[in-house]
Design a protein around this motif. Structure first.
Motif, short mmCIF file in Angstrom:
data_model
loop_
_atom_site.label_atom_id
_atom_site.label_comp_id
_atom_site.label_asym_id
_atom_site.label_seq_id
_atom_site.Cartn_x
_atom_site.Cartn_y
_atom_site.Cartn_z
N GLY A 1 15.79 -3.65 35.01
CA GLY A 1 14.56 -3.79 35.80
C GLY A 1 13.81 -2.49 36.02
O GLY A 1 12.86 -2.43 36.80
N VAL A 2 14.21 -1.42 35.33
CA VAL A 2 13.56 -0.12 35.56
C VAL A 2 12.36 0.10 34.62
O VAL A 2 11.64 1.08 34.75
CB VAL A 2 14.56 1.06 35.40
CG1 VAL A 2 15.66 0.98 36.45
CG2 VAL A 2 15.16 1.10 34.00
N GLY A 3 12.19 -0.80 33.64
CA GLY A 3 11.04 -0.68 32.74
C GLY A 3 11.42 -0.24 31.33
O GLY A 3 10.57 0.25 30.58
N LYS A 4 12.65 -0.47 30.97
CA LYS A 4 13.14 -0.10 29.64
C LYS A 4 12.36 -0.83 28.55
O LYS A 4 11.88 -0.22 27.60
CB LYS A 4 14.62 -0.47 29.60
CG LYS A 4 15.43 0.01 28.50
CD LYS A 4 16.86 -0.44 28.70
CE LYS A 4 16.99 -1.83 29.27
NZ LYS A 4 16.35 -2.90 28.51
N SER A 5 12.22 -2.16 28.69
CA SER A 5 11.49 -2.93 27.68
C SER A 5 10.03 -2.53 27.65
O SER A 5 9.40 -2.47 26.58
CB SER A 5 11.59 -4.44 27.95
OG SER A 5 12.94 -4.82 27.98
N THR A 6 9.47 -2.25 28.82
CA THR A 6 8.07 -1.82 28.90
C THR A 6 7.88 -0.53 28.11
O THR A 6 6.93 -0.39 27.33
CB THR A 6 7.67 -1.61 30.39
OG1 THR A 6 7.94 -2.82 31.09
CG2 THR A 6 6.22 -1.22 30.55
N ASN B 1 10.01 5.95 35.46
CA ASN B 1 9.03 4.87 35.55
C ASN B 1 8.91 4.41 37.00
O ASN B 1 9.78 4.69 37.82
CB ASN B 1 9.49 3.70 34.65
CG ASN B 1 8.43 2.62 34.54
OD1 ASN B 1 7.23 2.90 34.61
ND2 ASN B 1 8.85 1.38 34.40
N PRO C 1 3.38 5.80 36.61
CA PRO C 1 3.26 5.21 37.95
C PRO C 1 3.49 3.70 37.97
O PRO C 1 3.43 3.05 36.92
CB PRO C 1 1.83 5.55 38.36
CG PRO C 1 1.10 5.79 37.11
CD PRO C 1 2.09 6.25 36.08
N ASP D 1 2.02 0.29 38.51
CA ASP D 1 0.64 -0.15 38.32
C ASP D 1 0.66 -1.65 38.07
O ASP D 1 1.34 -2.13 37.14
CB ASP D 1 0.07 0.61 37.10
CG ASP D 1 -1.40 0.28 36.83
OD1 ASP D 1 -1.82 -0.86 37.15
OD2 ASP D 1 -2.10 1.15 36.30
P1 ADP Z 1 13.98 -3.54 31.99
O1 ADP Z 1 13.78 -3.64 30.51
O2 ADP Z 1 14.47 -2.20 32.41
O3 ADP Z 1 14.77 -4.66 32.57
P2 ADP Z 1 11.18 -4.30 32.17
O4 ADP Z 1 10.47 -3.41 31.23
O5 ADP Z 1 11.48 -5.70 31.74
O6 ADP Z 1 12.54 -3.62 32.69
O7 ADP Z 1 10.36 -4.28 33.52
C1 ADP Z 1 10.70 -5.10 34.63
C2 ADP Z 1 9.42 -5.60 35.28
O8 ADP Z 1 8.70 -4.52 35.82
C3 ADP Z 1 8.48 -6.27 34.27
O9 ADP Z 1 7.84 -7.33 34.91
C4 ADP Z 1 7.46 -5.17 33.95
O10 ADP Z 1 6.19 -5.69 33.56
C5 ADP Z 1 7.39 -4.44 35.27
N1 ADP Z 1 7.08 -3.01 35.12
C6 ADP Z 1 7.67 -2.11 34.32
N2 ADP Z 1 7.11 -0.90 34.48
C7 ADP Z 1 6.13 -1.04 35.41
C8 ADP Z 1 5.17 -0.15 36.00
N3 ADP Z 1 5.12 1.13 35.68
N4 ADP Z 1 4.31 -0.68 36.92
C9 ADP Z 1 4.35 -1.98 37.25
N5 ADP Z 1 5.22 -2.87 36.73
C10 ADP Z 1 6.10 -2.39 35.82
#
Ligand code: ADP
Length: 286
Positions: free
Chosen positions: A51-56, A211, A248, A250
């Motif tokens: 949930g930290v934004g790895k996939s993002t 992130n 940030p 966002d």
């Molecule tokens: P992980 O792969 O670490 O589990 P995700 O990339 O799936 O994390 O991100 C988890 C959630 O947080 C998703 O809904 C994503 O769109 C959101 N998210 C990721 N980075 C940000 C950011 N910088 N600002 C707002 N939402 C974010």
């Protein structure tokens, strides 16, 4: 007469079976190394925490590379929580095959493969033990028609369990790992384990990304550090790795992820996309 190279078909002899198995294994090994030899750079995006934004980060890194004209594959090995198909708007896309193997789905200039493209039902839990997951990851590399790639970006599941370990063993030499964290201590404690994991497996660490680092109000523009800022930089210092920068929190990043639009492409003019581009810059030059 028995054909020792290809097996004899109906023979139940144990030695013959072993010979056939050996031949199959040798063929698979050859197929895997031939696939890997056509991929110039293999980069894994990891985190100790979910949930930290790895996939993002993985999606936006891959799309940035593609926008620069690179040939890019994006492999999602998050078997239990594949979010790449949703983030790229390709959920439910029909997979096709060719003589060369399974065709990855093409979107945003990327070739994408994920278990989420194969599952028929979103609610179905995948209950597999380590060796099965390892076999699936191997197939994702060996049996997918990736073709010639400049980069393969791999989105690993959180933690240091079966999937990242299988991935490192299957790929052999990874060119680097991008480690994603959020500013809080609870994340950085787990993320340190990812760094240790990479070191043990001789995977070069490209750097740490912080992130969800501060929230800039879209109405008044004021920045609020929802989590105490600086955790990523501190973690990088403590662990002796490069700090790539901060992205940030966002609302548009979350919205674009949910609506299947690559943020860095579709919101390229936003300050967050610019921050993302700064973070990604050193990786583009790899
Ligand atoms: P992980 O792969 O670490 O589990 P995700 O990339 O799936 O994390 O991100 C988890 C959630 O947080 C998703 O809904 C994503 O769109 C959101 N998210 C990721 N980075 C940000 C950011 N910088 N600002 C707002 N939402 C974010």
């Amino acid at each position: 007469m028995e054909d020792k190279n290809n097996g004899c078909g109906g023979c139940a002899d144990a030695a013959c079976e072993a010979e056939k198995r050996k031949n199959t294994e040798a063929m698979e090994k050859q197929k895997l190394s031939s696939r890997l030899s056509k991929i110039k750079r293999k980069i894994v995006v990891m985190s100790g925490k979910g949930g930290v934004g790895k996939s993002t980060v993985a999606v936006n890194l891959a799309v940035s590379l593609a926008l620069k004209g690179k040939r890019v594959g994006l492999l999602d090995v998050d078997i239990h929580g594949p979010s790449i198909p949703t983030m790229l708007g390709i959920k439910g896309r029909q997979m096709t095959g060719s003589e060369d193997g399974i065709n990855p789905v093409e979107v945003e200039g990327l070739k994408v493969m994920s278990i989420g493209l194969l599952a028929s039902n979103d609610e179905e839990a995948i209950i597999w033990r380590g060796p099965v997951k390892g076999a699936v990851i191997k197939q994702f590399i060996q049996d997918v028609a990736w073709g010639d790639l400049d980069y393969l970006i791999v989105d690993a599941p959180p933690g240091t369990g079966d999937e990242p370990l299988s991935l490192c063993q299957i790929i052999g030499t990874l060119d680097g790992a991008v480690i994603v964290t959020t500013p809080q201590k609870v994340a950085s404690v787990d993320v340190k384990k990812s760094i240790t994991f990479c070191r043990r497996l001789n995977v070069p660490i490209l750097g740490v990304v912080e992130n969800m680092s501060g929230f800039v109000c879209p109405h008044c523009g004021q920045r609020t550090d929802i989590f105490p800022a600086g955790g990523g930089a501190q973690l990088a210092r403590e662990m002796g790795v490069k700090f790539l920068g901060a992205i940030p929190l966002d609302a548009q990043v979350a919205d674009s992820g949910d609506s299947g639009l690559a943020f860095i492409h579709h919101y390229a003019e936003s300050s967050t996309a610019k921050a993302m581009a700064e973070v990604i810059k050193p990786i583009l030059d790899l």
